[in-house]
Enzyme design. Sequence first.
Site, mmCIF file in Angstrom:
data_model
loop_
_atom_site.group_PDB
_atom_site.id
_atom_site.type_symbol
_atom_site.label_atom_id
_atom_site.label_comp_id
_atom_site.label_asym_id
_atom_site.label_seq_id
_atom_site.Cartn_x
_atom_site.Cartn_y
_atom_site.Cartn_z
ATOM 1 N N ARG A 1 20.855 44.286 46.770
ATOM 2 C CA ARG A 1 21.844 44.540 45.613
ATOM 3 C C ARG A 1 22.292 43.614 45.036
ATOM 4 O O ARG A 1 22.304 43.625 43.608
ATOM 5 C CB ARG A 1 22.840 45.555 46.360
ATOM 6 N N ASP B 1 36.073 37.939 9.040
ATOM 7 C CA ASP B 1 36.347 38.792 10.062
ATOM 8 C C ASP B 1 36.235 40.080 9.241
ATOM 9 O O ASP B 1 37.117 40.508 8.266
ATOM 10 C CB ASP B 1 37.741 38.969 10.728
ATOM 11 N N LYS C 1 33.717 37.854 25.063
ATOM 12 C CA LYS C 1 33.778 39.053 25.536
ATOM 13 C C LYS C 1 32.952 39.311 26.568
ATOM 14 O O LYS C 1 32.029 40.054 26.651
ATOM 15 C CB LYS C 1 33.696 40.259 24.594
ATOM 16 N N GLU D 1 39.928 32.171 11.509
ATOM 17 C CA GLU D 1 39.733 33.468 11.315
ATOM 18 C C GLU D 1 40.383 33.962 10.154
ATOM 19 O O GLU D 1 41.567 33.825 10.124
ATOM 20 C CB GLU D 1 40.021 34.445 12.641
ATOM 21 N N LYS E 1 43.457 32.500 15.174
ATOM 22 C CA LYS E 1 42.915 34.034 14.788
ATOM 23 C C LYS E 1 44.342 34.531 14.080
ATOM 24 O O LYS E 1 45.337 34.045 13.976
ATOM 25 C CB LYS E 1 42.816 34.832 15.938
#
Length: 281
Positions: free
Chosen positions: A102, A220, A137, A199, A169
């Site tokens: 597995r 963005d 992410k 950004e 950001k």
Amino acid sequence: MTAPLPDLLIEPIVRAALAEDLGRAGDVTGAACIPADARMNAVFAVRRDGRISGLDCARLAVKVMDPDARFEALVADGDDASAGTELARVWGNARALLAAERVALNLLCRMSGVATLTRAYVRAVEGTGAKIVCTRKTTPGLRALEKYAVRCGGGINHRYGLDDAILIKDNHVAVCGGVGPALARARAEVGHLMKIELEVDSLGQLEEALPFRPDVVMLDNFSPEHLRAAVALAKGKVVLEASGGVNLDTVRAIAETGVDVISVGALTHSAPVLDVGLDAI
């Protein structure tokens, strides 16, 4: 061919996954049903078309459980495989192989799914010059594996973590009091090898940023019209990265605006697994 990750990086992840699966008492099913000296021959085979990644994870899962097992890869990471293709053959202690099954499949299926989805994005922008890159992410603990899988799919890696590039950001800009102060502080603090990316969410912010010479500007959630305007304003002055709202239906139009890079979080946070099975032979 994608350069493989060293076993030194993969094995701790595999061992942690095996320890999680084996729990407090090990594989009680195998111990109850399988004689201790039973042997097993098996094949890893893919059940639908895809791009392969993660064979070393499968190999190490097997070898951790049975150091004397044989693992023969029949394809390489980065290869395309059609449904039914045998990816690898294994020979070893039956209890060990079944205990490793597995974890080996979880990692192989997950990484091959990332590689397969990345391949689809890369093919969607062929001929435009735009590069497909991943993001942070990623699944906690699996970032190195998932970013490797992106490379197997033909994509490029964005930064690995918070420590290898500056990415200013919207929240950084808000706390610093604007684009200019944020960029000025970053430029004053970093060494000559550290890249600075900003950004922006408007053409006005892009114009404000250019005198501070960021290395990269992330556009963005820009519309294709605004992306084209940004390219006309800043192409050749900074690397232009489009981000936000990117999917397989929109990525071609984004690439055709002339941006240099398109970052796609879905490569790692939304890739479906590629179905691979292990069958005794």
